[in-house]
Design a protein around this motif. Structure first.
Motif, PDB file in Angstrom:
ATOM      1  N   GLN A  12      56.442 -18.457  45.047  1.00 19.17           N
ATOM      2  CA  GLN A  12      56.442 -17.257  46.065  1.00 19.17           C
ATOM      3  C   GLN A  12      56.111 -15.956  45.154  1.00 19.17           C
ATOM      4  O   GLN A  12      55.290 -15.666  45.365  1.00 19.17           O
ATOM      5  CB  GLN A  12      57.304 -17.037  46.508  1.00 19.17           C
ATOM      6  CG  GLN A  12      57.851 -17.691  47.608  1.00 19.17           C
ATOM      7  CD  GLN A  12      58.988 -17.541  48.089  1.00 19.17           C
ATOM      8  OE1 GLN A  12      59.510 -15.925  48.697  1.00 19.17           O
ATOM      9  NE2 GLN A  12      60.212 -18.374  49.134  1.00 19.17           N
ATOM     10  N   THR A 260      63.594 -17.953  53.128  1.00 23.83           N
ATOM     11  CA  THR A 260      64.168 -18.950  53.725  1.00 23.83           C
ATOM     12  C   THR A 260      62.747 -19.568  54.898  1.00 23.83           C
ATOM     13  O   THR A 260      62.059 -20.968  53.925  1.00 23.83           O
ATOM     14  CB  THR A 260      65.272 -19.218  54.824  1.00 23.83           C
ATOM     15  OG1 THR A 260      66.426 -18.611  53.773  1.00 23.83           O
ATOM     16  CG2 THR A 260      65.317 -21.190  55.229  1.00 23.83           C
ATOM     17  N   TYR A 263      60.619 -21.041  51.841  1.00 17.01           N
ATOM     18  CA  TYR A 263      60.233 -21.766  51.287  1.00 17.01           C
ATOM     19  C   TYR A 263      59.962 -23.107  51.808  1.00 17.01           C
ATOM     20  O   TYR A 263      59.404 -23.860  50.883  1.00 17.01           O
ATOM     21  CB  TYR A 263      61.981 -21.350  50.359  1.00 17.01           C
ATOM     22  CG  TYR A 263      62.145 -20.765  49.392  1.00 17.01           C
ATOM     23  CD1 TYR A 263      61.094 -21.132  47.883  1.00 17.01           C
ATOM     24  CD2 TYR A 263      63.114 -19.782  49.477  1.00 17.01           C
ATOM     25  CE1 TYR A 263      61.926 -20.646  47.345  1.00 17.01           C
ATOM     26  CE2 TYR A 263      63.178 -18.590  47.957  1.00 17.01           C
ATOM     27  CZ  TYR A 263      62.480 -19.216  46.736  1.00 17.01           C
ATOM     28  OH  TYR A 263      62.700 -18.727  45.754  1.00 17.01           O
ATOM     29  N   GLN A 266      56.660 -22.965  51.737  1.00 17.41           N
ATOM     30  CA  GLN A 266      56.150 -23.927  50.334  1.00 17.41           C
ATOM     31  C   GLN A 266      56.546 -26.110  50.109  1.00 17.41           C
ATOM     32  O   GLN A 266      56.060 -26.024  49.684  1.00 17.41           O
ATOM     33  CB  GLN A 266      56.806 -23.278  49.343  1.00 17.41           C
ATOM     34  CG  GLN A 266      56.156 -22.797  48.458  1.00 17.41           C
ATOM     35  CD  GLN A 266      56.680 -21.915  47.277  1.00 17.41           C
ATOM     36  OE1 GLN A 266      58.415 -21.657  47.596  1.00 17.41           O
ATOM     37  NE2 GLN A 266      56.832 -21.663  46.516  1.00 17.41           N
TER      38      GLN A 266
END
Length: 279
Positions: A12, A260, A263, A266
């Protein structure tokens, strides 16, 4: 010829700094643990001034003077010595989160700061500057501006004054001021569990905002503009935390959900074999 910035790790923060660097006219070379082919989506998003390569090739490239290091701490002891990095300015974005990478005694006991831990595994010819670790990625992306009246400040720490000067020049080009906290031994002053970790940047949300409205607001809102006087006041008053390392419960719920969700996005990218999360 445009200066080229190397990236070892494109999470990130690394991906966001790459986006800001390209927007500022730099060329970027990205690398991760899964190989250049896995970064085709990110490269496509960044455009013609971006390419992917291996971390080893970035380390050997004499035309790359600045490298943004954005890898998990548990990868540091094996990866960094293997790359043969020499004569680079390393912009260290690391944070210590024991739940994520396991406990590290040297950090738990305050024998070393996170940056000093990373330095252990670098050749002495490299100059490390701690930066970009204390602000969440969406705010880092939203807050970059050349309007000095709206700019916020990123703290930096390191043992080499010239490296910190070059880092400050880079930050100015991507839209930030910096504040020199001192040597790497003082980088704890803007690590987890300190006032300068995250919260100082949060602007006041509109009155009456519910949970979803808070999330929507902080996904778009730029960070509070800060003055050097305000930063000095905060840094000078900061005491070293007795609890070392970040924990999820230290974040407001709405911010934790924003992080979150990024993530999760990702992780989906990784599962597809094509990383493309560039904010």
């Amino acid at each position: 010829m445009s200066e080229t910035i190397g990236f070892i790790g494109v999470g990130q923060i690394g991906g966001t700094v790459a986006r800001l660097a390209v927007d500022a006219g730099y060329k970027v070379v990205l690398s991760n643990s899964r190989g250049p082919e896995s970064l085709s989506g990110a490269i496509s998003s960044l455009g013609e001034n971006a390419k992917a390569d291996t971390s080893a090739n970035i380390a050997k490239d004499e035309n790359i003077k600045i490298i943004v290091l954005s890898i998990p701490l548990n990868a540091v002891p094996t990866l960094l010595p293997s790359l043969g990095l020499k004569n680079k300015i390393i912009l260290d974005t690391s944070n210590y989160y024991p739940f994520r990478e396991g406990n590290l005694e040297e950090l738990d006991s305050n024998k070393l700061t996170t940056s000093e831990y990373v330095l252990k595994y670098l050749d002495p010819s490299n100059k490390l500057v701690k930066i970009f670790n204390n602000i969440i990625s969406v705010q880092l992306r939203n807050s970059a501006t050349q309007d000095e009246s709206k700019q916020t400040i990123l703290p930096i720490a390191g043992n080499d004054d010239e490296a910190k000067k070059i880092t400050t020049e880079f930050c100015a080009k991507i839209g930030y001021k910096t504040y020199d906290v001192g040597p790497s031994s003082l980088s704890w002053k803007f690590e987890p569990n300190t006032p300068f970790y995250g919260g100082v940047y949060l602007p006041k949300a509109p009155e009456g905002s519910d949970h979803e409205a808070l999330k929507a607001f902080y996904k778009k809102a730029p960070a509070n503009p800060l003055t050097h006087e305000k930063v000095k006041q905060i840094i000078d008053a900061t005491e070293r935390p007795t609890v070392v390392g970040g924990r999820p419960e230290g974040f407001p719920k709405y911010l934790l959900e924003i992080i979150t969700e990024l993530y999760v996005e990702q992780a989906k990218d990784k599962a597809s074999g094509n990383s493309k999360l560039i904010l």
